[in-house]
Design an enzyme around this catalytic site. Structure first.
Site, PDB file in Angstrom:
ATOM      1  N   THR A  34       0.849  -1.203   0.000  1.00 26.72           N
ATOM      2  CA  THR A  34       0.000   0.000   0.000  1.00 26.72           C
ATOM      3  C   THR A  34       0.880   1.249   0.000  1.00 26.72           C
ATOM      4  OG1 THR A  34      -1.694  -1.162   1.260  1.00 26.72           O
ATOM      5  CG2 THR A  34      -1.772   1.242   1.344  1.00 26.72           C
ATOM      6  N   GLY A  35       0.413   2.286  -0.672  1.00 26.17           N
ATOM      7  CA  GLY A  35       1.113   3.576  -0.604  1.00 26.17           C
ATOM      8  C   GLY A  35       1.380   4.143  -1.984  1.00 26.17           C
ATOM      9  N   SER A  36       2.003   5.329  -1.989  1.00 30.14           N
ATOM     10  CA  SER A  36       2.219   6.015  -3.268  1.00 30.14           C
ATOM     11  C   SER A  36       3.252   5.294  -4.133  1.00 30.14           C
ATOM     12  CB  SER A  36       2.656   7.461  -3.006  1.00 30.14           C
ATOM     13  OG  SER A  36       3.822   7.488  -2.214  1.00 30.14           O
ATOM     14  N   THR A  37       4.251   4.640  -3.514  1.00 33.87           N
ATOM     15  CA  THR A  37       5.243   3.905  -4.305  1.00 33.87           C
ATOM     16  C   THR A  37       4.609   2.641  -4.883  1.00 33.87           C
ATOM     17  OG1 THR A  37       6.829   4.706  -2.656  1.00 33.87           O
ATOM     18  CG2 THR A  37       7.666   3.179  -4.310  1.00 33.87           C
ATOM     19  N   ASP A  87       6.218  -4.034  -1.525  1.00 31.88           N
ATOM     20  CA  ASP A  87       5.639  -2.952  -0.723  1.00 31.88           C
ATOM     21  C   ASP A  87       6.681  -1.851  -0.491  1.00 31.88           C
ATOM     22  OD1 ASP A  87       3.861  -1.481   0.800  1.00 31.88           O
ATOM     23  OD2 ASP A  87       3.609  -2.987   2.358  1.00 31.88           O
ATOM     24  N   GLY A  88       6.201  -0.691  -0.137  1.00 33.01           N
ATOM     25  CA  GLY A  88       7.069   0.434   0.200  1.00 33.01           C
ATOM     26  C   GLY A  88       7.432   0.403   1.678  1.00 33.01           C
ATOM     27  N   GLY A 101       3.639   1.732   7.900  1.00 33.78           N
ATOM     28  CA  GLY A 101       2.345   2.064   8.478  1.00 33.78           C
ATOM     29  C   GLY A 101       1.963   3.520   8.318  1.00 33.78           C
ATOM     30  N   GLU A 109      -0.486  -5.422   5.845  1.00 31.62           N
ATOM     31  CA  GLU A 109       0.818  -5.543   5.173  1.00 31.62           C
ATOM     32  C   GLU A 109       1.634  -6.664   5.810  1.00 31.62           C
ATOM     33  OE1 GLU A 109       1.301  -0.928   3.667  1.00 31.62           O
ATOM     34  OE2 GLU A 109       2.227  -1.492   5.551  1.00 31.62           O
TER      35      GLU A 109
HETATM   36  C1  5RP Z   1       1.486   2.034   4.292  1.00 28.13           C
HETATM   37  C2  5RP Z   1       2.955   1.840   4.272  1.00 28.13           C
HETATM   38  C3  5RP Z   1       3.700   2.378   3.103  1.00 28.13           C
HETATM   39  O1  5RP Z   1       4.434   1.352   2.527  1.00 28.13           O
HETATM   40  C4  5RP Z   1       4.623   3.452   3.561  1.00 28.13           C
HETATM   41  O2  5RP Z   1       3.864   4.418   4.282  1.00 28.13           O
HETATM   42  C5  5RP Z   1       5.341   4.124   2.391  1.00 28.13           C
HETATM   43  O3  5RP Z   1       4.427   4.843   1.635  1.00 28.13           O
HETATM   44  P1  5RP Z   1       4.836   5.704   0.373  1.00 28.13           P
HETATM   45  O4  5RP Z   1       5.240   4.737  -0.690  1.00 28.13           O
HETATM   46  O5  5RP Z   1       3.580   6.456   0.039  1.00 28.13           O
HETATM   47  O6  5RP Z   1       5.959   6.619   0.783  1.00 28.13           O
HETATM   48  O7  5RP Z   1       3.556   1.269   5.148  1.00 28.13           O
HETATM   49  O8  5RP Z   1       0.919   1.589   5.488  1.00 28.13           O
END
Ligand code: 5RP
Length: 229
Positions: A34-37, A87-88, A101, A109
């Site tokens: 989850t997340g922008s990456t 995941d990021g 998180g 996750e």
């Molecule tokens: C979500 C996460 C994401 O992996 C983490 O916050 C990184 O997010 P982003 O890719 O938007 O920087 O743990 O719960």
């Protein structure tokens, strides 16, 4: 000679999202964070979606995005093992331990990561740290235990704050709350993860040390670096 313009953080996220495609085993089910990456990874998955049998997703947001590009999303209970989870992270250290998180999806996750043989972390270089703890540590908690857990963090020198959304406590996909904890020194991520996990009312702590990354695809000014742990 003109100096090339440095890549933006968004461009670095796109690069690592695309680079993660090399870990997809054709015909397999892929674990998606989850997340922008990760959103960049999902965009990249769209280009090879005929090779992907399906996905197990770590949030409602990622599920919606995966379905929108036509990738079937399976329930985690239907899948015994995944070859890879992508995941990021909010922080990753030199051993592959992470803090996660920031997007409030840490519990799912950790569950999806537990199904996978390999955790591939995708991150831009701002996430690489010598020691975890600069980013406020997210902890998903049962609401009735929140005040007690805040006091427990205080005994460790941490200041825990209830995460809000539009002025109200943020409610996770699991119907719980998030505390963000500053002031901790995470010198031993494995021990601290185990310790916090035992406190009554803690659903999940955002330290991913017992389930660390095996690989990090790190977006840097010199391109994508592959770090293995
Ligand atoms: C979500 C996460 C994401 O992996 C983490 O916050 C990184 O997010 P982003 O890719 O938007 O920087 O743990 O719960």
């Amino acid at each position: 000679m003109t100096t090339p313009t440095p890549l933006t953080q968004d461009e670095l996220k796109t690069l690592v999202g695309q680079a993660a495609l090399q870990f997809i085993v054709p015909g397999d089910i892929v674990g998606v964070g989850t997340g922008s990456t990760v959103n960049k990874f999902i965009d990249a998955l769209a280009t090879v979606k005929e090779q992907v049998r399906g996905a197990v997703s770590s949030s409602v947001a990622s599920t919606e995005r995966l379905r929108a590009i036509g990738i079937p999303v399976m329930d985690a209970n239907e899948v015994e093992q995944l070859s890879v989870y992508v995941d990021g992270a909010d922080e990753i250290d030199g051993q592959g331990h992470m803090v996660k998180g920031g997007g409030a999806a840490l519990t799912r996750e950790k569950i999806v990561a537990a199904l996978a043989r390999q955790f591939v972390c995708i991150a831009d270089e701002s996430k690489l740290v010598a020691m975890l703890g600069r980013f406020p540590l997210p902890v998903e908690v049962i609401p009735m235990a929140a005040a007690h857990i805040v006091r427990r963090f205080a005994t460790l020198g941490g200041k825990a704050t209830l995460r809000l959304k539009e002025g109200q406590p943020l409610v996770t996909d699991n119907g719980q709350h998030i505390l963000d904890v500053t002031g901790l020194s995470i010198t031993d991520p494995l021990a601290l993860e185990s310790q916090i996990n035992q406190w009554p009312g803690v659903v999940t702590v955002g330290i991913f040390a017992h389930q660390k990354a095996q690989v990090c695809l790190l977006g840097t000014a010199q391109g994508v670096k592959t770090l293995r742990y």
